[in-house]
Design a protein around this motif. Structure first.
Motif, PDB file in Angstrom:
ATOM      1  N   LEU A   1      -2.445   6.176  -9.350  1.00 19.62           N
ATOM      2  CA  LEU A   1      -2.436   6.961  -8.108  1.00 19.62           C
ATOM      3  C   LEU A   1      -1.266   6.575  -7.211  1.00 19.62           C
ATOM      4  N   VAL A   2      -0.564   5.484  -7.564  1.00 16.84           N
ATOM      5  CA  VAL A   2       0.496   5.007  -6.666  1.00 16.84           C
ATOM      6  C   VAL A   2       1.861   4.996  -7.347  1.00 16.84           C
ATOM      7  N   HIS A   3       2.849   5.570  -6.678  1.00 16.57           N
ATOM      8  CA  HIS A   3       4.242   5.448  -7.132  1.00 16.57           C
ATOM      9  C   HIS A   3       4.789   4.152  -6.575  1.00 16.57           C
TER      10      HIS A   3
ATOM     11  N   SER B   1      11.172  -1.622   5.976  1.00 20.79           N
ATOM     12  CA  SER B   1      10.337  -2.159   7.049  1.00 20.79           C
ATOM     13  C   SER B   1      11.079  -2.499   8.334  1.00 20.79           C
ATOM     14  N   SER B   2      12.335  -2.105   8.416  1.00 19.06           N
ATOM     15  CA  SER B   2      13.006  -2.214   9.722  1.00 19.06           C
ATOM     16  C   SER B   2      12.569  -0.998  10.544  1.00 19.06           C
ATOM     17  N   ILE B   3      12.765  -1.059  11.836  1.00 18.82           N
ATOM     18  CA  ILE B   3      12.413   0.102  12.675  1.00 18.82           C
ATOM     19  C   ILE B   3      13.206   1.343  12.223  1.00 18.82           C
ATOM     20  N   PRO B   4      14.536   1.237  11.990  1.00 19.48           N
ATOM     21  CA  PRO B   4      15.245   2.451  11.529  1.00 19.48           C
ATOM     22  C   PRO B   4      14.711   2.980  10.196  1.00 19.48           C
ATOM     23  N   ASN B   5      14.296   2.084   9.296  1.00 22.38           N
ATOM     24  CA  ASN B   5      13.723   2.522   8.011  1.00 22.38           C
ATOM     25  C   ASN B   5      12.423   3.288   8.263  1.00 22.38           C
ATOM     26  N   MET B   6      11.568   2.742   9.108  1.00 22.77           N
ATOM     27  CA  MET B   6      10.280   3.394   9.370  1.00 22.77           C
ATOM     28  C   MET B   6      10.483   4.740  10.067  1.00 22.77           C
ATOM     29  N   GLN B   7      11.451   4.791  10.977  1.00 25.66           N
ATOM     30  CA  GLN B   7      11.690   6.076  11.663  1.00 25.66           C
ATOM     31  C   GLN B   7      12.243   7.106  10.674  1.00 25.66           C
ATOM     32  N   ALA B   8      13.090   6.647   9.750  1.00 22.63           N
ATOM     33  CA  ALA B   8      13.612   7.577   8.734  1.00 22.63           C
ATOM     34  C   ALA B   8      12.473   8.045   7.824  1.00 22.63           C
ATOM     35  N   ILE B   9      11.559   7.138   7.486  1.00 23.14           N
ATOM     36  CA  ILE B   9      10.404   7.501   6.655  1.00 23.14           C
ATOM     37  C   ILE B   9       9.552   8.548   7.382  1.00 23.14           C
TER      38      ILE B   9
ATOM     39  N   PHE C   1      11.554   7.493  -2.229  1.00 20.72           N
ATOM     40  CA  PHE C   1      10.622   8.421  -2.854  1.00 20.72           C
ATOM     41  C   PHE C   1      10.595   9.750  -2.094  1.00 20.72           C
ATOM     42  N   LEU C   2      10.473   9.684  -0.772  1.00 21.52           N
ATOM     43  CA  LEU C   2      10.368  10.935   0.004  1.00 21.52           C
ATOM     44  C   LEU C   2      11.636  11.760  -0.129  1.00 21.52           C
ATOM     45  N   LYS C   3      12.769  11.062  -0.175  1.00 27.74           N
ATOM     46  CA  LYS C   3      14.029  11.795  -0.290  1.00 27.74           C
ATOM     47  C   LYS C   3      14.143  12.497  -1.645  1.00 27.74           C
ATOM     48  N   SER C   4      13.390  12.000  -2.643  1.00 26.11           N
ATOM     49  CA  SER C   4      13.459  12.623  -3.970  1.00 26.11           C
ATOM     50  C   SER C   4      12.467  13.779  -4.117  1.00 26.11           C
ATOM     51  N   GLN C   5      11.776  14.127  -3.044  1.00 27.96           N
ATOM     52  CA  GLN C   5      10.673  15.096  -3.147  1.00 27.96           C
ATOM     53  C   GLN C   5      11.101  16.567  -3.082  1.00 27.96           C
ATOM     54  N   GLY C   6      12.396  16.810  -2.888  1.00 27.50           N
ATOM     55  CA  GLY C   6      12.863  18.203  -2.840  1.00 27.50           C
ATOM     56  C   GLY C   6      12.100  19.006  -1.808  1.00 27.50           C
ATOM     57  N   SER C   7      11.570  20.166  -2.252  1.00 24.65           N
ATOM     58  CA  SER C   7      10.895  21.021  -1.274  1.00 24.65           C
ATOM     59  C   SER C   7       9.373  20.826  -1.300  1.00 24.65           C
TER      60      SER C   7
END
Ligand SMILES: C[S@@+](CC[C@H](N)C(=O)[O-])C[C@H]1O[C@@H](n2cnc3c(N)ncnc32)[C@H](O)[C@@H]1O
Length: 217
Positions: A92-94, A153-161, A101-107
């Motif tokens: 159930l987990v990638h 896990s930096s703030i910029p990473n989390m905001q980008a996520i 991962f999210l960036k690879s999700q296309g549409s």
């Protein structure tokens, strides 16, 4: 509003009782938030659900998978899943950095994206971080004091996520983030208000924690 909150609390309590084996108590805040939007479990029918950083127990993912008619249920994140976890649950987990991962999700779109204790600084498992090349590279380049969005896990990473997760929400989709320590949160008011929400709620939990939930327009 008060009535809706009471109903979702009651709904959560009865789920907790009926489905003891999943030990859902720690996901109580998230589950009550979800029920405040969906009413009850039957409304989860056909929904596409994604958890960010589910950790090692996969409590809520296993529950959604087995006990609802959600169309898609899975999580993404780096963690040490218990070795004795059944393979049907492990799958159930990638096992991936969330942003990649999210960036690879296309549409691809999801109806519900939630996270517990992830959208804040230092939420990554420290052993995973110490084992990663990226940590040692940033250390060598003296960039740990001011990490960018590619440092997990930096703030910029989390905001980008968060921004990427928002992009992958369907219209009317729900994004829920429970924060353990508000002082480490990546989701400050100015950041959150830059998105186009149909509605946005922030609720304090005790002195330290918070849950933020928004519905995309
Ligand atoms: C504090 S734990 C919370 C786990 C689970 N949600 C819970 O409530 O028990 C945060 C989880 O998210 C993962 N995580 C945090 N930031 C991540 C990132 N940028 N990429 C991948 N995984 C990440 C951590 O390794 C860890 O498994």
């Amino acid at each position: 509003m008060r009535k809706q909150e009471d109903q979702s609390q009651n709904g959560f309590k009865s789920i907790l009782k009926s489905y003891r084996k999943y030990r859902l108590k720690k996901y109580g805040t998230i589950l009550s938030e979800i029920l405040a939007y969906y009413g009850d479990l039957s409304d989860i029918h056909g929904k596409r659900i994604l958890e960010l950083g589910p950790g090692r127990h996969l409590n809520l993912l296993r529950f959604f998978k087995n006990e609802t008619n959600a169309k898609i249920v899975f999580g993404v994140g780096k963690s040490f899943i218990w070795p004795w976890m059944k393979s049907e649950y492990r799958s159930l987990v990638h096992d991936s950095y969330i942003l990649n991962f999210l960036k690879s999700q296309g549409s691809k779109k999801y109806d519900l994206i939630y996270s517990r204790y992830v959208m804040e600084e230092h939420s990554i498992d420290p052993i995973i971080l110490l084992r990663s090349k990226i940590y040692w590279r940033y250390l060598k380049e003296n960039r740990l004091a001011n990490p960018d969005r590619y440092f997990p896990s930096s703030i910029p990473n989390m905001q980008a996520i968060f921004a990427e997760a928002y992009k992958h929400l369907s219209p009317g989709g729900i994004l829920i983030s429970e924060i353990a320590k508000m002082k480490n949160s990546a989701l400050d008011d100015a950041f959150l208000e830059a998105f186009h929400w149909r509605s946005l709620k922030k609720r304090k939990i005790g002195r330290l924690s918070q849950v933020v939930s928004g519905v995309k327009r």
